[in-house]
Design a protein around this motif. Structure first.
Motif, PDB file in Angstrom:
ATOM      1  N   ALA A  33      -8.060 -34.258  15.987  1.00 57.66           N
ATOM      2  CA  ALA A  33      -7.640 -35.657  15.909  1.00 57.66           C
ATOM      3  C   ALA A  33      -6.172 -35.762  15.495  1.00 57.66           C
ATOM      4  O   ALA A  33      -5.402 -36.536  16.075  1.00 57.66           O
ATOM      5  N   VAL A  34      -5.776 -34.983  14.507  1.00 57.05           N
ATOM      6  CA  VAL A  34      -4.388 -35.015  14.040  1.00 57.05           C
ATOM      7  C   VAL A  34      -3.447 -34.503  15.123  1.00 57.05           C
ATOM      8  O   VAL A  34      -2.358 -35.056  15.344  1.00 57.05           O
ATOM      9  N   MET A  35      -3.841 -33.440  15.822  1.00 61.73           N
ATOM     10  CA  MET A  35      -3.002 -32.915  16.891  1.00 61.73           C
ATOM     11  C   MET A  35      -2.844 -33.924  18.028  1.00 61.73           C
ATOM     12  O   MET A  35      -1.804 -33.983  18.681  1.00 61.73           O
ATOM     13  N   THR A  36      -3.862 -34.725  18.261  1.00 61.90           N
ATOM     14  CA  THR A  36      -3.752 -35.764  19.276  1.00 61.90           C
ATOM     15  C   THR A  36      -2.677 -36.778  18.898  1.00 61.90           C
ATOM     16  O   THR A  36      -1.858 -37.174  19.732  1.00 61.90           O
ATOM     17  N   LEU A  37      -2.672 -37.194  17.643  1.00 60.94           N
ATOM     18  CA  LEU A  37      -1.634 -38.127  17.193  1.00 60.94           C
ATOM     19  C   LEU A  37      -0.257 -37.472  17.249  1.00 60.94           C
ATOM     20  O   LEU A  37       0.749 -38.134  17.521  1.00 60.94           O
ATOM     21  N   LEU A  38      -0.200 -36.170  17.002  1.00 61.67           N
ATOM     22  CA  LEU A  38       1.078 -35.464  17.101  1.00 61.67           C
ATOM     23  C   LEU A  38       1.597 -35.491  18.533  1.00 61.67           C
ATOM     24  O   LEU A  38       2.810 -35.560  18.761  1.00 61.67           O
ATOM     25  N   VAL A  39       0.699 -35.444  19.507  1.00 55.40           N
ATOM     26  CA  VAL A  39       1.107 -35.559  20.905  1.00 55.40           C
ATOM     27  C   VAL A  39       1.838 -36.877  21.127  1.00 55.40           C
ATOM     28  O   VAL A  39       2.868 -36.932  21.812  1.00 55.40           O
ATOM     29  N   LEU A  40       1.321 -37.956  20.547  1.00 52.90           N
ATOM     30  CA  LEU A  40       1.961 -39.261  20.700  1.00 52.90           C
ATOM     31  C   LEU A  40       3.360 -39.259  20.096  1.00 52.90           C
ATOM     32  O   LEU A  40       4.312 -39.780  20.693  1.00 52.90           O
ATOM     33  N   PHE A  41       3.507 -38.667  18.919  1.00 50.46           N
ATOM     34  CA  PHE A  41       4.833 -38.586  18.296  1.00 50.46           C
ATOM     35  C   PHE A  41       5.754 -37.644  19.082  1.00 50.46           C
ATOM     36  O   PHE A  41       6.972 -37.851  19.129  1.00 50.46           O
ATOM     37  N   HIS A  42       5.183 -36.609  19.658  1.00 51.69           N
ATOM     38  CA  HIS A  42       5.950 -35.679  20.485  1.00 51.69           C
ATOM     39  C   HIS A  42       6.629 -36.428  21.633  1.00 51.69           C
ATOM     40  O   HIS A  42       7.834 -36.282  21.875  1.00 51.69           O
ATOM     41  N   HIS A  43       5.852 -37.243  22.328  1.00 53.36           N
ATOM     42  CA  HIS A  43       6.417 -37.986  23.454  1.00 53.36           C
ATOM     43  C   HIS A  43       7.331 -39.116  22.985  1.00 53.36           C
ATOM     44  O   HIS A  43       8.272 -39.478  23.693  1.00 53.36           O
ATOM     45  N   THR A  44       7.078 -39.637  21.818  1.00 57.64           N
ATOM     46  CA  THR A  44       7.988 -40.633  21.255  1.00 57.64           C
ATOM     47  C   THR A  44       9.342 -39.998  20.957  1.00 57.64           C
ATOM     48  O   THR A  44      10.393 -40.620  21.166  1.00 57.64           O
ATOM     49  N   ALA A  45       9.330 -38.758  20.476  1.00 57.14           N
ATOM     50  CA  ALA A  45      10.579 -38.054  20.196  1.00 57.14           C
ATOM     51  C   ALA A  45      11.400 -37.872  21.473  1.00 57.14           C
ATOM     52  O   ALA A  45      12.629 -38.047  21.467  1.00 57.14           O
ATOM     53  N   ILE A  46      10.737 -37.548  22.578  1.00 55.08           N
ATOM     54  CA  ILE A  46      11.454 -37.395  23.848  1.00 55.08           C
ATOM     55  C   ILE A  46      12.016 -38.740  24.294  1.00 55.08           C
ATOM     56  O   ILE A  46      13.109 -38.816  24.869  1.00 55.08           O
ATOM     57  N   THR A  47      11.295 -39.799  24.028  1.00 54.71           N
ATOM     58  CA  THR A  47      11.782 -41.144  24.361  1.00 54.71           C
ATOM     59  C   THR A  47      13.114 -41.441  23.689  1.00 54.71           C
ATOM     60  O   THR A  47      13.985 -42.081  24.273  1.00 54.71           O
ATOM     61  N   TYR A  48      13.301 -40.939  22.462  1.00 56.73           N
ATOM     62  CA  TYR A  48      14.476 -41.315  21.675  1.00 56.73           C
ATOM     63  C   TYR A  48      15.480 -40.184  21.471  1.00 56.73           C
ATOM     64  O   TYR A  48      16.203 -40.178  20.485  1.00 56.73           O
ATOM     65  N   GLY A  49      15.525 -39.227  22.391  1.00 51.44           N
ATOM     66  CA  GLY A  49      16.644 -38.300  22.346  1.00 51.44           C
ATOM     67  C   GLY A  49      16.332 -36.827  22.382  1.00 51.44           C
ATOM     68  O   GLY A  49      17.259 -36.009  22.491  1.00 51.44           O
ATOM     69  N   ALA A  50      15.062 -36.430  22.281  1.00 54.00           N
ATOM     70  CA  ALA A  50      14.732 -35.008  22.358  1.00 54.00           C
ATOM     71  C   ALA A  50      14.739 -34.544  23.813  1.00 54.00           C
ATOM     72  O   ALA A  50      14.545 -35.338  24.736  1.00 54.00           O
ATOM     73  N   SER A  51      14.946 -33.257  23.999  1.00 53.38           N
ATOM     74  CA  SER A  51      14.860 -32.681  25.341  1.00 53.38           C
ATOM     75  C   SER A  51      13.400 -32.613  25.766  1.00 53.38           C
ATOM     76  O   SER A  51      12.525 -32.334  24.954  1.00 53.38           O
ATOM     77  N   GLY A  52      13.157 -32.842  27.041  1.00 57.05           N
ATOM     78  CA  GLY A  52      11.785 -32.751  27.533  1.00 57.05           C
ATOM     79  C   GLY A  52      11.511 -33.742  28.636  1.00 57.05           C
ATOM     80  O   GLY A  52      12.271 -34.692  28.852  1.00 57.05           O
ATOM     81  N   GLY A  53      10.396 -33.510  29.325  1.00 56.04           N
ATOM     82  CA  GLY A  53      10.004 -34.400  30.406  1.00 56.04           C
ATOM     83  C   GLY A  53       9.111 -35.516  29.906  1.00 56.04           C
ATOM     84  O   GLY A  53       8.154 -35.272  29.174  1.00 56.04           O
TER      85      GLY A  53
END
Length: 390
Positions: A33-53
């Motif tokens: 469950a926690v890793m699932t929420l981390l996925v959401l933050f992972h993609h949020t990070a890419i939205t705001y400046g991290a490298s990634g697709g």
């Protein structure tokens, strides 16, 4: 970095044989469950400046401090959290196969993984692309209709369901052989030694380096980035092998501490290497015969082994029983994973014209996405018979 990094379908019911195991492991439920929420933050990070697709980039990587921090956050996540999901999926696969039998097992995989993949590829994925297009001035409905007319299939984060479906089918011959084996139950088998884990890490890093000569990070085939698949294959296979002796429940704390120490020492090596070999055509860390590519390939399993082992020990020790809210989160995790792309993109677009530091937007949008997806998933799971899939 790989789009979807999760993710995975992470609800306990989406994992092979979560329903088949006799003893519910609350610690693993909480960890997924926690890793699932981390996925959401992972993609949020890419939205705001991290490298990634990702579908929508409000801030592109620009060399700023916030961009570097978010990129390091994403790189660290990518090193271990999808591999952790593959490990857990493999861990529950043998029990599912024994309980259901081969044909029922395959039907179950097609239902729980294939149907969400089709739903996302044909509906949710195009919808998210059309939504993200609003930021560039493209009209939503014409864009969506054009995607459908061209037959675009967009895997997005559901690449994990696609990969897990392939792995599950590929594992059937081994599962049949192991089921017919007359070898005694190896429940007392010792947990792999540090030497074994080290050799496995080196071999995984070497395999990743070789794979990236042909498939550099960022290149994909039908949503699958093969440059990351060395650790995915190794960890899924390790999960299958760990099922009979139940190694994930018997990780020596000393082993977890040693490998977590290795991970901590390894973490700064990646950004330090970027300072010594500045990124460029001849110094790409994405793949090729370059020093940064070699460092990145071997860095990943060293970080992954330490973080995975530590998390498995901590969560199983801390969450031996789940309170109702945790049970709800675990039950909704798979649905949260599937629906989060349009929710995240929509929330980010809603305040894109407001001026705020990228790190603040990252935190606010990430939290809001988690809350919104949790609530929406609860409503979706009330639909009759939907829980047979989700």
């Amino acid at each position: 970095m790989q789009m979807g990094v999760g993710a995975q379908p992470v609800d306990v019911r989406s994992q092979p044989a979560a329903e088949a195991r006799p003893d519910r492991n609350s610690g693993l439920d909480a960890l997924r469950a926690v890793m699932t929420l981390l996925v959401l933050f992972h993609h949020t990070a890419i939205t705001y400046g991290a490298s990634g697709g990702w579908f929508y980039h409000e801030v592109t990587p620009n060399g700023s401090l916030s961009s570097h921090l978010l990129t390091m956050f994403v790189a660290t996540n990518q090193a271990y959290f999808m591999g952790l999901f593959f490990l857990l999926a493999g861990y529950f696969t043998p029990a599912a196969f024994r309980t259901k039998g081969s044909w029922a097992y395959l039907r179950d995989r097609l239902l729980r993984l294939g149907v969400p993949l089709l739903l996302f590829g044909l509906v949710i994925g195009p919808l998210t692309v059309a939504l993200a297009g609003l930021a560039s001035g493209h009209a939503f409905w014409p864009t969506l209709l054009a995607l459908w007319q061209r037959g675009r299939f967009i895997e997005g984060p559901l690449w994990f369901a696609e990969a897990l479906l392939i792995f599950g089918v590929a594992a059937v011959p081994w599962l049949l052989l192991s089921q017919r084996s007359t070898a005694p139950q190896a429940t007392a088998a010792r947990f792999p030694s540090n030497t074994t884990l080290a050799i496995l890490a080196v071999l995984t890093g070497a395999a990743a380096f070789v794979l990236r000569l042909w498939w550099p990070v960022g290149t994909s085939w039908h949503g699958l980035q093969f440059g990351y698949f060395a650790s995915y294959v190794v960890l899924f296979a390790a999960g299958c092998l760990a099922a009979r002796p139940r190694w994930l429940k018997r990780i020596p704390r000393r082993t977890a501490r040693i490998w977590f120490g290795i991970a901590l020492v390894s973490l700064p090596l990646l950004p330090l290497s970027a300072g010594v070999w500045p990124p460029g055509p001849t110094n790409s860390s994405d793949g090729g015969w370059t020093v940064p590519a070699a460092i990145y390939a071997f860095w990943e399993p060293l970080v992954a082994w330490g973080l995975i082992l530590l998390l498995l020990v901590v969560f199983q020790r801390r969450y031996q029983h789940l309170v109702p809210r945790w049970q709800q989160l675990a039950a909704r995790a798979y649905t949260i994973y599937i629906i989060h792309p349009p929710v995240l993109v929509g929330l980010a677009l809603a305040w894109r014209n407001m001026t705020a530091p990228p790190l603040l937007k990252f935190a606010v949008t990430g939290i809001a996405t988690c809350v919104a997806c949790f609530l929406l998933a609860g409503l979706i799971l009330r639909i009759p018979r939907i829980q047979k899939i989700l």
